[in-house]
Design a protein around this motif. Structure first.
Motif, PDB file in Angstrom:
ATOM      1  N   ARG A 114      11.056   5.714  -7.470  1.00 52.14           N
ATOM      2  CA  ARG A 114      10.622   6.180  -6.153  1.00 52.14           C
ATOM      3  C   ARG A 114       9.443   5.378  -5.652  1.00 52.14           C
ATOM      4  NH1 ARG A 114       7.385  11.915  -7.908  1.00 52.14           N
ATOM      5  NH2 ARG A 114       5.466  10.853  -8.663  1.00 52.14           N
ATOM      6  N   PRO A 115       9.166   5.254  -4.199  1.00 53.32           N
ATOM      7  CA  PRO A 115       8.437   4.441  -3.822  1.00 53.32           C
ATOM      8  C   PRO A 115       6.874   4.816  -4.191  1.00 53.32           C
ATOM      9  CG  PRO A 115       9.620   5.570  -2.179  1.00 53.32           C
ATOM     10  CD  PRO A 115      10.139   6.179  -3.068  1.00 53.32           C
ATOM     11  N   THR A 116       5.966   3.903  -4.104  1.00 54.54           N
ATOM     12  CA  THR A 116       4.587   4.294  -4.647  1.00 54.54           C
ATOM     13  C   THR A 116       3.973   5.068  -3.601  1.00 54.54           C
ATOM     14  OG1 THR A 116       4.376   1.874  -5.255  1.00 54.54           O
ATOM     15  CG2 THR A 116       2.292   3.169  -4.891  1.00 54.54           C
ATOM     16  N   GLU A 144       8.187  -4.977  -6.615  1.00 53.84           N
ATOM     17  CA  GLU A 144       7.461  -5.964  -7.267  1.00 53.84           C
ATOM     18  C   GLU A 144       6.252  -5.516  -7.853  1.00 53.84           C
ATOM     19  OE1 GLU A 144       7.312  -9.475  -4.927  1.00 53.84           O
ATOM     20  OE2 GLU A 144       9.532  -9.681  -4.735  1.00 53.84           O
ATOM     21  N   VAL A 145       5.425  -4.986  -6.991  1.00 57.26           N
ATOM     22  CA  VAL A 145       4.238  -4.496  -7.420  1.00 57.26           C
ATOM     23  C   VAL A 145       4.220  -3.449  -8.340  1.00 57.26           C
ATOM     24  CG1 VAL A 145       2.101  -3.138  -6.538  1.00 57.26           C
ATOM     25  CG2 VAL A 145       3.217  -4.778  -5.131  1.00 57.26           C
ATOM     26  N   GLN A 146       5.026  -2.496  -8.549  1.00 53.58           N
ATOM     27  CA  GLN A 146       5.269  -1.584  -9.199  1.00 53.58           C
ATOM     28  C   GLN A 146       5.739  -2.314 -10.686  1.00 53.58           C
ATOM     29  OE1 GLN A 146       7.703   1.951  -8.864  1.00 53.58           O
ATOM     30  NE2 GLN A 146       7.376   2.094  -6.800  1.00 53.58           N
ATOM     31  N   ARG A 147       6.583  -3.174 -11.081  1.00 53.61           N
ATOM     32  CA  ARG A 147       6.906  -4.055 -12.138  1.00 53.61           C
ATOM     33  C   ARG A 147       5.793  -4.657 -12.422  1.00 53.61           C
ATOM     34  NH1 ARG A 147      11.964  -4.742  -9.134  1.00 53.61           N
ATOM     35  NH2 ARG A 147      11.345  -6.845  -8.507  1.00 53.61           N
ATOM     36  N   TRP A 148       5.054  -5.173 -11.527  1.00 48.41           N
ATOM     37  CA  TRP A 148       3.859  -6.344 -12.015  1.00 48.41           C
ATOM     38  C   TRP A 148       2.682  -5.045 -12.809  1.00 48.41           C
ATOM     39  CZ3 TRP A 148      -0.971  -5.146 -10.026  1.00 48.41           C
ATOM     40  CH2 TRP A 148      -2.149  -5.859 -10.370  1.00 48.41           C
ATOM     41  N   PHE A 149       2.668  -4.048 -12.267  1.00 45.28           N
ATOM     42  CA  PHE A 149       1.680  -3.079 -12.647  1.00 45.28           C
ATOM     43  C   PHE A 149       2.243  -2.572 -14.131  1.00 45.28           C
ATOM     44  CE2 PHE A 149       0.307   1.441 -13.190  1.00 45.28           C
ATOM     45  CZ  PHE A 149      -1.015   1.319 -13.484  1.00 45.28           C
ATOM     46  N   CYS A 150       3.469  -2.310 -14.132  1.00 45.31           N
ATOM     47  CA  CYS A 150       3.945  -1.655 -15.263  1.00 45.31           C
ATOM     48  C   CYS A 150       3.979  -2.700 -16.590  1.00 45.31           C
ATOM     49  CB  CYS A 150       5.278  -0.984 -15.137  1.00 45.31           C
ATOM     50  SG  CYS A 150       5.198   0.350 -13.940  1.00 45.31           S
ATOM     51  N   ASP A 151       4.230  -3.827 -16.127  1.00 44.68           N
ATOM     52  CA  ASP A 151       4.552  -5.055 -17.334  1.00 44.68           C
ATOM     53  C   ASP A 151       3.111  -5.492 -17.696  1.00 44.68           C
ATOM     54  OD1 ASP A 151       7.156  -4.546 -17.144  1.00 44.68           O
ATOM     55  OD2 ASP A 151       7.614  -6.453 -15.760  1.00 44.68           O
ATOM     56  N   GLU A 152       2.305  -5.746 -16.605  1.00 49.82           N
ATOM     57  CA  GLU A 152       1.332  -6.822 -16.884  1.00 49.82           C
ATOM     58  C   GLU A 152      -0.394  -5.885 -17.027  1.00 49.82           C
ATOM     59  OE1 GLU A 152       0.724 -10.045 -14.557  1.00 49.82           O
ATOM     60  OE2 GLU A 152       2.909 -10.302 -14.311  1.00 49.82           O
ATOM     61  N   GLN A 153      -0.437  -4.803 -16.521  1.00 53.52           N
ATOM     62  CA  GLN A 153      -1.641  -3.824 -16.212  1.00 53.52           C
ATOM     63  C   GLN A 153      -1.517  -2.593 -17.399  1.00 53.52           C
ATOM     64  OE1 GLN A 153      -4.361  -4.941 -14.414  1.00 53.52           O
ATOM     65  NE2 GLN A 153      -2.844  -6.632 -14.507  1.00 53.52           N
ATOM     66  N   LEU A 154      -0.892  -1.755 -16.965  1.00 56.44           N
ATOM     67  CA  LEU A 154      -0.772  -0.639 -18.003  1.00 56.44           C
ATOM     68  C   LEU A 154      -1.032  -0.600 -19.172  1.00 56.44           C
ATOM     69  CD1 LEU A 154      -1.052   2.569 -17.374  1.00 56.44           C
ATOM     70  CD2 LEU A 154       1.215   2.623 -17.118  1.00 56.44           C
ATOM     71  N   GLU A 207      -2.377   2.148   0.092  1.00 53.52           N
ATOM     72  CA  GLU A 207      -3.276   2.654   1.288  1.00 53.52           C
ATOM     73  C   GLU A 207      -2.066   3.206   2.313  1.00 53.52           C
ATOM     74  OE1 GLU A 207      -6.363   1.044   4.435  1.00 53.52           O
ATOM     75  OE2 GLU A 207      -5.171  -0.261   2.788  1.00 53.52           O
ATOM     76  N   GLU A 208      -0.786   2.405   2.257  1.00 62.06           N
ATOM     77  CA  GLU A 208       0.119   2.622   3.316  1.00 62.06           C
ATOM     78  C   GLU A 208       1.364   2.409   2.811  1.00 62.06           C
ATOM     79  OE1 GLU A 208      -0.309  -1.019   6.331  1.00 62.06           O
ATOM     80  OE2 GLU A 208      -1.265   0.674   6.680  1.00 62.06           O
ATOM     81  N   GLU A 209       2.491   2.978   3.513  1.00 65.95           N
ATOM     82  CA  GLU A 209       3.865   2.427   3.101  1.00 65.95           C
ATOM     83  C   GLU A 209       3.937   1.127   3.057  1.00 65.95           C
ATOM     84  OE1 GLU A 209       6.762   4.596   4.869  1.00 65.95           O
ATOM     85  OE2 GLU A 209       5.943   6.519   4.470  1.00 65.95           O
ATOM     86  N   ALA A 210       4.890   0.307   2.125  1.00 61.07           N
ATOM     87  CA  ALA A 210       5.036  -0.929   2.236  1.00 61.07           C
ATOM     88  C   ALA A 210       6.704  -1.263   2.038  1.00 61.07           C
ATOM     89  CB  ALA A 210       4.425  -1.463   0.972  1.00 61.07           C
ATOM     90  N   ASP A 211       6.807  -2.579   2.381  1.00 61.58           N
ATOM     91  CA  ASP A 211       8.301  -2.882   2.136  1.00 61.58           C
ATOM     92  C   ASP A 211       8.893  -2.868   0.642  1.00 61.58           C
ATOM     93  OD1 ASP A 211      10.631  -4.998   3.201  1.00 61.58           O
ATOM     94  OD2 ASP A 211       9.996  -5.627   1.264  1.00 61.58           O
ATOM     95  N   PRO A 212       9.972  -1.973   0.877  1.00 64.96           N
ATOM     96  CA  PRO A 212      10.777  -1.490  -0.233  1.00 64.96           C
ATOM     97  C   PRO A 212      10.745  -2.635  -1.359  1.00 64.96           C
ATOM     98  CG  PRO A 212      11.751  -0.706   1.341  1.00 64.96           C
ATOM     99  CD  PRO A 212      10.650  -1.823   2.124  1.00 64.96           C
ATOM    100  N   GLU A 213      11.001  -3.983  -1.137  1.00 64.10           N
ATOM    101  CA  GLU A 213      11.205  -4.825  -2.096  1.00 64.10           C
ATOM    102  C   GLU A 213       9.741  -5.313  -2.564  1.00 64.10           C
ATOM    103  OE1 GLU A 213      12.619  -7.521  -4.657  1.00 64.10           O
ATOM    104  OE2 GLU A 213      13.802  -6.042  -3.602  1.00 64.10           O
TER     105      GLU A 213
END
Length: 423
Positions: free
Chosen positions: A360-362, A325-335, A315-321
């Motif tokens: 790159r950032p979400t 973490e969210v990207q790794r979670w999505f890629c490992d557990e969701q997709l 929805e909006e920019e987030a803290d890079p770290e």
């Protein structure tokens, strides 16, 4: 894995494909029946042969696969019986008359001709005997040729063959008999080749016209006229296949959208009732992980091909770290689970490209396009005024923060339950 991926999807409606295959084969058999009926009429008209009835099978347009299979079997049986009857009729047309003095009723060897005892007549008698032997052998071969290939020739050529056979019966020399037999063989070969080409083209024309029933209305009308008029319909086969494939893609978009909706609901995504309609019609939908979470999944269906893309969005920019973490979670557990579940529901997915996590950032959705609740969806391809919006803001831009209610979403992912971003 990746935080965004593109796929080529495939969906096969087994019953529809079976009906399509049976319809095409039946159309070819019907075309063959009509041709056999024409041959039977021509043979009867020219030589007074016995009548050969060739029934042309028909089925309603709504016939299911079992009805089509029964009709196909019936048409094949009708055609096989008609071909056998035509072969017998042709054999009667080309049967040799009794050859007279060299024929024996018991089918044994012909008796030797009586010799003229007068001086000087022996060479002439031998030449006559030789001519008769060559002519008789040529007639046997010609009869066999016409019995075998006559039904496969163009009906208009049958009188020509009859005249050649009659000339062969009256051949005065061995050389003339050989020449007439050779010419007859050439004529029959050319006639069967023309008839074979015509039957092939008519069968293909019938199959293409039947296949066009599954094309879109505009392309169906245009291509049907072209197929009927084309001297060589095989030149249009690829274009017909493409038209049907485009129509299939349009038909199956809703099936793919429904499948994605079921899969995401099974995984506790915040999927609203309008998800499948929006995805199939507009082609792009954002599904939040949780109302207060601020992350979601954007799914998009290509408009003119069987393409699907999935992109992690915020929805909006987030803290890079946190973002990593969210990207790794999505890629490992969701997709991976989403992909497997979609395939398990009968929709094939072949990945064509992917962007690994952390590259790159979400992507941040355009301002005002984030769903208002965890169960609603927005058309991410349009802004509030209905115009096209960019998928991601320019580097350095930050969309205005939007307030969301702190209520627990009706549906949320594991991530949405365990990670709540501070607002």
């Amino acid at each position: 894995m990746s935080n965004s991926a593109a796929y080529e999807w495939t969906y096969v409606d087994v019953e529809a494909e079976r009906r399509r295959d049976l319809r095409a084969r039946l159309a070819q058999e019907i075309s063959r029946s009509r041709n056999l009926r024409g041959q039977a009429k021509s043979l009867r008209r020219a030589y007074g042969t016995a009548k050969v009835d060739v029934h042309v099978v028909s089925v309603p347009g709504s016939a299911d696969s079992s009805e089509l299979a029964a009709a196909l079997a019936s048409a094949q049986a009708v055609n096989a019986r008609a071909e056998a009857e035509l072969a017998r009729a042709a054999a009667g047309v080309w049967s040799l008359p009794d050859t007279g003095k060299h024929a024996r009723d018991d089918g044994g060897p012909a008796a030797a001709p009586a010799r003229d005892a007068r001086p000087g007549t022996a060479p002439a008698a031998r030449r006559t005997d030789r001519t008769e032997q060559v002519r008789a052998a040529a007639l046997v071969e010609a009869e066999a040729l016409l019995t075998r290939d006559g039904p496969s020739c163009e009906p208009a050529d049958l009188p020509v063959f009859a005249r050649r056979l009659d000339a062969l019966r009256r051949a005065r020399t061995a050389e003339e008999a050989r020449l007439l037999l050779h010419d007859l063989g050439v004529l029959v070969h050319r006639s069967t080749q023309r008839q074979r080409d015509e039957l092939r083209d008519e069968a293909l024309r019938a199959r293409l016209l039947d296949r066009l029933d599954d094309a879109g209305p505009a392309e169906r009308e245009r291509l049907a006229e072209a197929v009927r008029e084309a001297p060589d319909p095989s030149r249009l086969e690829g274009e017909v296949d493409l038209a049907v494939a485009r129509a299939d893609t349009a038909r199956h978009r809703s099936t793919v959208a429904d499948t994605l909706m079921r899969v995401l609901r099974e995984r506790d995504y915040a999927v609203g009732e309008d998800f499948a309609d929006l995805l199939a019609e507009n082609g792009s939908v954002v599904v939040p992980f949780g109302e207060a979470d601020g992350y979601g999944l954007r799914l998009a269906l290509a408009a003119d091909r069987p393409g699907l893309s999935t992109v992690l969005v915020a929805e909006e920019e987030a803290d890079p770290e946190t973002d990593r973490e969210v990207q790794r979670w999505f890629c490992d557990e969701q997709l991976p689970g989403i992909e497997e579940a979609v395939r398990a529901h009968g929709v094939g997915l072949a990945r064509t490209s992917a962007l690994p996590p952390g590259v790159r950032p979400t992507a941040v959705v355009p301002n005002g396009s984030w769903p208002d609740t965890g169960l609603a969806h927005d058309r991410t391809g349009e802004d509030e005024d209905g115009g096209e919006a960019a998928e991601q803001p320019e580097q350095g831009e930050r969309p205005e923060r939007r307030r969301t209610r702190r209520t627990r979403p009706a549906r949320s992912t594991t991530y949405g339950q365990e990670r709540q971003r501070e607002r």
